[in-house]
Design an enzyme around this catalytic site. Structure first.
Site, PDB file in Angstrom:
ATOM      1  CE  LYS A  24     -77.230  21.970 -14.695  1.00 52.94           C
ATOM      2  NZ  LYS A  24     -77.627  20.620 -15.064  1.00 52.94           N
ATOM      3  CG  ASN A  25     -75.014  20.172 -17.735  1.00 49.60           C
ATOM      4  OD1 ASN A  25     -75.440  19.902 -16.602  1.00 49.60           O
ATOM      5  ND2 ASN A  25     -75.793  20.655 -18.690  1.00 49.60           N
ATOM      6  NE  ARG A  95     -81.550  11.924 -17.837  1.00 53.03           N
ATOM      7  CZ  ARG A  95     -82.181  10.927 -18.401  1.00 53.03           C
ATOM      8  NH1 ARG A  95     -83.270  10.421 -17.863  1.00 53.03           N
ATOM      9  NH2 ARG A  95     -81.743  10.415 -19.531  1.00 53.03           N
ATOM     10  CB  CYS A 119     -86.801  19.740 -13.346  1.00 57.85           C
ATOM     11  SG  CYS A 119     -85.869  19.277 -14.803  1.00 57.85           S
ATOM     12  NE  ARG A 124     -83.119  14.163 -20.247  1.00 59.14           N
ATOM     13  CZ  ARG A 124     -82.878  15.132 -19.388  1.00 59.14           C
ATOM     14  NH1 ARG A 124     -83.870  15.688 -18.725  1.00 59.14           N
ATOM     15  NH2 ARG A 124     -81.639  15.531 -19.165  1.00 59.14           N
ATOM     16  CB  ILE A 126     -82.170   5.505 -18.150  1.00 59.14           C
ATOM     17  CG1 ILE A 126     -82.903   4.324 -17.523  1.00 59.14           C
ATOM     18  CG2 ILE A 126     -82.388   6.758 -17.312  1.00 59.14           C
ATOM     19  CD1 ILE A 126     -82.237   3.840 -16.230  1.00 59.14           C
ATOM     20  CG  ASP A 127     -84.329   4.184 -24.056  1.00 61.54           C
ATOM     21  OD1 ASP A 127     -84.093   5.265 -23.488  1.00 61.54           O
ATOM     22  OD2 ASP A 127     -84.689   4.110 -25.243  1.00 61.54           O
ATOM     23  CG  ASP A 310     -79.426  23.050 -21.463  1.00 62.21           C
ATOM     24  OD1 ASP A 310     -80.493  22.428 -21.370  1.00 62.21           O
ATOM     25  OD2 ASP A 310     -78.319  22.522 -21.269  1.00 62.21           O
ATOM     26  NE  ARG A 403     -81.743  20.373 -10.384  1.00 55.13           N
ATOM     27  CZ  ARG A 403     -82.246  19.685 -11.389  1.00 55.13           C
ATOM     28  NH1 ARG A 403     -83.511  19.793 -11.689  1.00 55.13           N
ATOM     29  NH2 ARG A 403     -81.474  18.893 -12.107  1.00 55.13           N
TER      30      ARG A 403
END
Ligand code: EPZ
Length: 423
Positions: A24-25, A95, A119, A124, A126-127, A310, A403
């Site tokens: 997936k990633n 995300r 989720c 979280r 994104i700075d 994960d 997902r």
């Protein structure tokens, strides 16, 4: 509201072979990269999962030509991008949508997108992405609902990550490939998905060095699209492979995980062996066999090549079945131990020390319950817990699991699990 759920009857052994899908990633970075090319690219071993479908929807909304997948293969790109605006109703759902902002900025000089969601842990900050783009000369505006990034001329920069970030490393690579001059990313993330992305971009005309180490150098084309035209094979999903090994260990069963890359599984294999698991591996498979009773282990999640966050939730479930105490220390994310309360309701004996650390006292019997997936990895951990538990469980909110896991119930049924999708 998601209605489908998994019904699971626990306590059954499993056996046989289970196949790992494409990562997936990795897929979620290759798909957005497709807009950087003058010619269409091919993708094979694409996992057919909800996050991939969302990314394809975002690409289509931008006018990108996407051929209907033929099995797990797909052709896309090589067409003009319409607007530098991500559809918020889709982008807010996951995300990884932010990855697409990198190449869009590189091509269109401006991009607008909502704060990426997903989720409970997806929302979280994104700075770091914003700092990276600023370092390349971009201006950033934001309001309650969206960010707009603008750069008349993107210039290569020296950028040091304050915090190691996987998608920020990838997204900045995807911006820098079309910038003017050289970009050097320091304290970059080193995950296998990053080296794989660089390999693919280089095959299609990019100039990237050092991906997979903490310093990545990118020579930009100065605005010219990359050549494209080549096909990419998505690497095997190392998280899914790790989940299956943990499942085999938890059920004290013999299970062969196939179509995986054992080189990417060193941390989890080392950990399982340290607890007493009996594991053999070959070129593209790993097999776990019933060994001596597992002993408790301390684990600290880390960036690659450390123990991946994960696999933290599935591993915690496994530790409820191991002998003795295990300290689980989650250092990568906040809020990634919240699922533990449900495990306790299933019968686990866990002391919550602080938001990042729990102590598991094993072994304990688990009992079937109704549980709701907070995110995809904890969702998969609940499936493992339900398969270990006595009695019946209902796992809800399984969109989170879909997902990232392709038809997980069908693959688990084949190895003997009693799991059904209803609704
Ligand atoms: C990637 O997330 C993966 N997602 C995650 O997988 C994985 O858990 C994570 O890397 C760590 O391995 C994708 O590849 C799509 P990070 P990513 O940025 O890149 C903080 C899954 O279940 N941070 O490396 O988003 C952040 O809050 C998912 O498949 C900032 O503070 O993770 C976190 O604490 C979940 N500001 C830490 O950095 C930023 O701008 C590391 O996150 C960016 C991140």
């Amino acid at each position: 509201m998601e209605m489908a759920e998994f019904l699971i009857r626990g306590g059954k052994k499993i056996k046989g072979e289970i196949e790992v899908r494409g990562a997936k990633n990795s897929a979620l970075k290759i798909l957005p990269a497709s807009i950087l090319f003058a010619n269409p690219i091919g993708i094979t071993n694409l996992p057919l999962i909800e996050d991939v479908f969302r990314m394809l929807e975002l690409l289509k909304a931008l006018g990108i030509r996407v051929e209907k997948p033929n099995g797990r293969s797909l052709k896309l790109g090589g067409s003009e991008v319409k607007i530098g605006h991500l559809r918020s109703d889709i982008a807010e759902r996951f995300r990884a949508s932010i990855v697409l902002a990198g190449p869009l900025l590189a091509i269109g000089k401006t991009v607008t997108f909502p704060h990426p969601g997903g989720c409970v842990i997806g929302k979280r900050p994104i700075d770091i992405f914003l700092d990276g783009w600023r370092s390349m000369g971009a201006k950033i505006r934001s309001n309650k609902s969206s960010y707009t990034i603008e750069a008349k001329r993107l210039v290569g920069s020296q950028f040091i990550f304050r915090k190691v970030s996987v998608t920020a490393t990838e997204t900045l690579m995807l911006t820098a490939v079309l910038a003017h001059g050289k970009t050097v990313l320091k304290n970059a993330a080193m995950e296998p998905e990053i080296s794989s992305l660089a390999k693919f971009l280089n095959k299609n005309g990019a100039k990237i060095k050092g991906a997979g180490t903490s310093t990545v150098e990118i020579i930009g084309t100065g605005g010219k699209l990359l050549r494209g035209g080549k096909t990419f094979q998505v690497i095997p999903d190392r998280i899914e492979a790790g989940d299956f090994l943990i499942l085999g260990a938890a059920l004290k069963s013999r299970l062969r995980v196939i179509k995986c890359n054992p080189e990417h599984l060193e941390a989890i294999i080392t950990m399982l062996r340290a607890g007493g698991a009996n594991i053999k591996s070959g070129h593209d498979w790993v097999e776990i066999r019933p060994g001596r009773a597992l002993s408790g282990l301390d684990v600290t999640t880390r960036e690659y090549p450390g123990f991946v966050t994960d696999l933290q939730a599935p591993f915690t479930v496994l530790m409820t079945q191991a002998m003795g105490d295990s300290m689980i220390f989650e250092t990568v994310f906040d809020g990634r131990l919240n699922y533990v309360e449900d495990l306790v309701r299933m019968g686990a004996n866990v002391t919550i020390l602080d938001p990042h650390r729990v102590l598991v006292h094993g072994p304990t019997k688990l009992h079937g319950r109704e549980i709701e997936s907070p995110d995809l990895r904890a969702g998969l951990a609940f499936i493992i817990a339900a398969m270990v538990a006595e009695g019946n469980s209902v796992v809800k909110n399984i969109y989170q699991i879909d997902r990232g896991y392709e038809k997980i119930e069908e693959r688990l049924q084949k190895i003997g699990a009693d799991i059904r999708r209803v609704g």
